[in-house]
Design a protein around this motif. Structure first.
Motif, PDB file in Angstrom:
ATOM      1  N   GLU A 157       6.186 -61.757 -20.036  1.00 18.87           N
ATOM      2  CA  GLU A 157       6.554 -60.648 -19.152  1.00 18.87           C
ATOM      3  C   GLU A 157       5.464 -60.299 -18.151  1.00 18.87           C
ATOM      4  OE1 GLU A 157       9.536 -59.294 -19.088  1.00 18.87           O
ATOM      5  OE2 GLU A 157      10.146 -60.702 -20.655  1.00 18.87           O
ATOM      6  N   LEU A 158       4.310 -60.965 -18.240  1.00 19.57           N
ATOM      7  CA  LEU A 158       3.220 -60.651 -17.317  1.00 19.57           C
ATOM      8  C   LEU A 158       3.567 -61.147 -15.919  1.00 19.57           C
ATOM      9  CD1 LEU A 158       0.150 -61.610 -19.534  1.00 19.57           C
ATOM     10  CD2 LEU A 158       1.088 -59.332 -19.124  1.00 19.57           C
ATOM     11  N   GLY A 159       3.223 -60.356 -14.911  1.00 21.92           N
ATOM     12  CA  GLY A 159       3.539 -60.722 -13.537  1.00 21.92           C
ATOM     13  C   GLY A 159       2.510 -61.664 -12.930  1.00 21.92           C
ATOM     14  N   HIS A 160       2.702 -61.966 -11.642  1.00 26.49           N
ATOM     15  CA  HIS A 160       1.840 -62.914 -10.931  1.00 26.49           C
ATOM     16  C   HIS A 160       0.858 -62.232  -9.981  1.00 26.49           C
ATOM     17  CE1 HIS A 160       5.304 -66.021 -11.471  1.00 26.49           C
ATOM     18  NE2 HIS A 160       4.473 -66.029 -12.498  1.00 26.49           N
ATOM     19  N   GLU A 161       0.869 -60.908  -9.932  1.00 30.67           N
ATOM     20  CA  GLU A 161       0.087 -60.255  -8.882  1.00 30.67           C
ATOM     21  C   GLU A 161      -0.852 -59.189  -9.435  1.00 30.67           C
ATOM     22  OE1 GLU A 161       0.118 -61.537  -6.001  1.00 30.67           O
ATOM     23  OE2 GLU A 161       1.861 -62.826  -6.316  1.00 30.67           O
TER      24      GLU A 161
END
Length: 703
Positions: free
Chosen positions: A584-588
């Motif tokens: 669930e971790l984002g890219h930004e």
């Protein structure tokens, strides 16, 4: 044709044969030969490579091996009390496709059932698998020859009669003349047997090296293989310098009054004609009762996954991409392949084995994303499906899967249980004699001390950026060149090293490769056992030959980074009561980019190198696209490494921009947005697909 070599060893007779396949075939062409057999000891490692390269040179390949035949039952792991040896030799050649498959079975079962010091077959197995095989009685270590040497003529006669009955019109007595005193006695007995039993006789030369002058280097190779030194008096060695690849004219001189001996080698060559077929052999995925085809089940699973990923109803672009990919997969027949991958990745997650988010060309498939084979949305990053599977150039898809390093073996065991232990194997690799190691091996054989060989070995440059062979180093490294000129002992060492350098030395197991067959592996390719772990089945063909033979090869990669992440998540939960779901971790995350831009790359997969750290600092990395670009651009490949600096200068607004090539200038001028290395290769090569080009052009991108 006037003569055909039917008893010839390549470098795949490990540490015994010194014939490189390319050099052997070139020599055969040079001698105007039209056909050639290789008969390596107990194995078929080089069969596919040999037949492919032989046909390209216009030579007829004859596939075979020199088998080890047990006295009595191959399954007995002991020498019989009245047996003169543990085994005898026998040359086995394939006459046709049936013979080739029986050859595979013989060699495979020699390893899996008959291994005792050597991979052994027996008379029972030869009788069971006799169809399509041509047999010759082999050398002084052959069953007939051993009996004749021991003055057991009636025993030799009974043996010859058995082979003649088992292989009617396909059994040949074999004579050789290498100047060995025992051969004269054996040859006399063989001619007598031929007269009494009406059996044909042919002549061979047991060719272990290419030219007469290679005899000493081959002797060194034998010493390396047996752990002996050159000055050992009681060691295995060849008699004289006659075991080289002789011309037809030289073979005529051996038995000038018996032209039929050479004519019979041609007769055998005419009997043998194996045409290798290249078709894919995919495992049969066990379908649920509700489905009658792989395509229908794949469509159902994909649609379920698509709704989970993209919601209901599906966006139009998602539906369009799904239909396109499913159509290509149905057309190419790879639905079963994707089901196999989906199943074991699903099983890994159920077993709580960490699995990577996907990498390589599979990330360009929305079906892979919907099946959770990958966790990268190809639409978000405009990734090309055609790199994974292309209807205009049908080739086996290839999905690299990362598993937790510590539990990778558990998922391989799951695959064995699912498809059968005899249908799943790991893949062989071959270690070669590289310059430094070869110098140490040869030096030991010649009586050099470890300190002496170590000093010489370290004079040879060896690294990923710059490495030399022993012959090259002798000319380019001044200290080594001086020693070569001034010290005869060193000169001999370096000359022999140059002759054997690059030969296959030992077998090993591919770190990641696993092959899955639609039935027992020995029905498709030859297999053997891992010498370090007798229970592990491995293929006798390497990964290149397996792909050409149409076998399904998958890479089960053990990735330490996944293990570290898994352990870190558990520690965080235990110490702080916080559960981290990395899916669930984002890219930004700005803090992450700040860390990377400052050079904090230790432990970050594929960004730990000094070059990656330097470029991330230089570009002031602040977005996910920077990571994509750097990871692609710093890798060696068709596009110049200078692209990295082009990207950085444009990102930082620096002018002027110098492009390494005109094609690159045209490509990057409109945008320096995030594009993968592979996409850039395709776009530059094709010159017709823009970054947001149409799907029809994409379908042709890999032509």
């Amino acid at each position: 044709m006037s003569f055909v070599h039917l008893h010839c060893h390549s470098e795949y007779s490990l540490l015994d044969g010194a014939n490189r396949i390319d050099a052997l075939l070139d020599r055969a062409v040079e001698l105007n030969m039209e056909a050639l057999a290789i008969t390596d000891h107990g194995n078929l490692h080089g069969a596919w490579e040999f037949q492919e390269k032989a046909r390209k040179r216009g030579l007829k390949p004859i596939i075979g091996f020199e088998a080890y035949v047990a006295y009595g039952d191959r399954r007995l792991k002991e020498r019989l009390p009245d047996a003169p040896a543990d085994y005898t030799h026998l040359v086995v050649l394939a006459a046709n496709r049936t013979g080739y498959h029986n050859l595979i079975r013989l060699s495979s079962r020699a390893f899996t059932e008959g291994f005792y010091r050597k991979p052994r077959i027996d008379h029972a197995l030869l009788e069971e698998l006799s169809e399509g095989l041509v047999i010759t009685s082999a050398c002084l270590a052959g069953e007939i020859a051993r009996s004749l040497k021991l003055d057991r003529y009636e025993e030799a006669k009974q043996t010859a009669e058995w082979y003649a009955r088992t292989f009617p019109d396909r059994y040949f007595l074999e004579v050789q003349d290498h100047g060995i005193p025992e051969q004269a006695k054996v040859n006399e007995g063989i001619f007598q047997l031929a007269d009494e039993l009406g059996l044909p006789v042919l002549v061979t030369n047991d060719a272990h090296y290419l030219n007469r002058e290679d005899a000493d280097a081959h002797d060194t190779l034998l010493c390396i293989g047996t752990g002996a030194a050159k000055d050992d008096t009681d060691r295995l060695s060849f008699f004289g310098e006659e075991s080289y690849f002789k011309s037809a004219a030289e073979m005529v001189e051996l038995f000038p009054d018996r032209p039929e001996l050479l004519a019979n080698t041609v007769r055998v060559a005419e009997l043998c004609d194996v045409q290798f077929e290249q078709k894919y052999h995919l495992p049969n995925f066990p379908l649920p009762d509700d489905f009658t085809s792989d395509n229908a089940y794949l469509r159902d699973l994909t649609e379920q996954g698509a709704h989970e990923r993209y919601g209901d109803p599906l966006p139009e672009n998602v539906q369009e991409r799904l239909e396109y990919e499913l159509g290509v997969i149905e057309e190419t027949g790879y639905a079963g392949y994707l089901l196999v991958v989906w199943d074991f990745i699903r099983a890994a997650r159920e077993l709580e084995i960490p699995v990577g988010p996907g990498r390589g060309s599979a990330a360009g498939s929305i079906i892979s994303y919907c099946l959770r084979i990958t966790d990268v949305d190809p639409l978000e990053f405009d990734l090309l499906f055609e790199r994974f599977l292309n209807p205009d150039r049908v080739s086996m898809p290839d999905i690299d899967i990362d598993f937790c390093y510590e539990r990778r073996g558990r998922i391989i065991e799951y695959v064995r249980q699912k498809y059968g232990t005899d249908s799943v194997g790991q893949i062989i690799t071959f270690g070669t004699m590289l310059a430094r190691a070869a110098i140490r091996d040869v030096g030991r054989v010649q009586g050099f001390t470890p300190q002496e060989t170590d000093k010489l070995a370290k004079l040879i440059p060896s690294g990923p950026g710059y490495a030399l062979t022993a012959a090259e180093a002798t000319k380019k490294v001044k200290e080594l060149a001086d020693l070569y000129k001034s010290d005869p002992r060193t000169r001999t060492l370096l000359d022999e090293t140059a002759r054997i350098e690059g030969l296959k030395r030992h077998t090993s197991v591919h770190a990641a490769g696993v092959v899955i067959a639609p039935g027992p592996l020995e029905e498709f390719v030859p297999i053997c056992r891992d010498t370090r772990n007798g229970e592990t089945v491995i293929t006798q063909y390497d990964m290149v030959a397996l792909e050409k033979a149409g076998m399904l090869k998958m890479d089960f990669l053990g990735l330490r980074t996944l293990t570290v992440i898994h352990d870190a998540i558990e520690m965080i939960a235990e110490r702080h009561g916080v559960h981290v779901d990395w899916d669930e971790l984002g890219h930004e995350d700005a803090d992450v980019f700040a860390m990377l831009a400052s050079g904090g790359t230790s432990g970050v997969f594929q960004f730990e190198s000094a070059l990656a750290t330097e470029k991330l600092r230089a570009m002031r990395c602040d977005r996910f696209g920077d990571l994509v670009a750097i990871n692609a651009l710093i890798r060696p490949g068709p596009l110049d490494a200078g692209m990295t600096d082009v990207y950085i200068r444009r990102k930082r607004g620096l002018e002027p921009v110098t492009y390494p090539t005109e094609e690159l200038a045209e490509l990057l001028e409109p945008t320096y947005g995030v594009i993968t290395y592979q996409e850039q290769v395709m776009r530059v090569a094709n010159g017709r697909r823009s970054q947001k080009g149409g799907r029809e052009e994409g379908r042709r991108a890999n032509e």
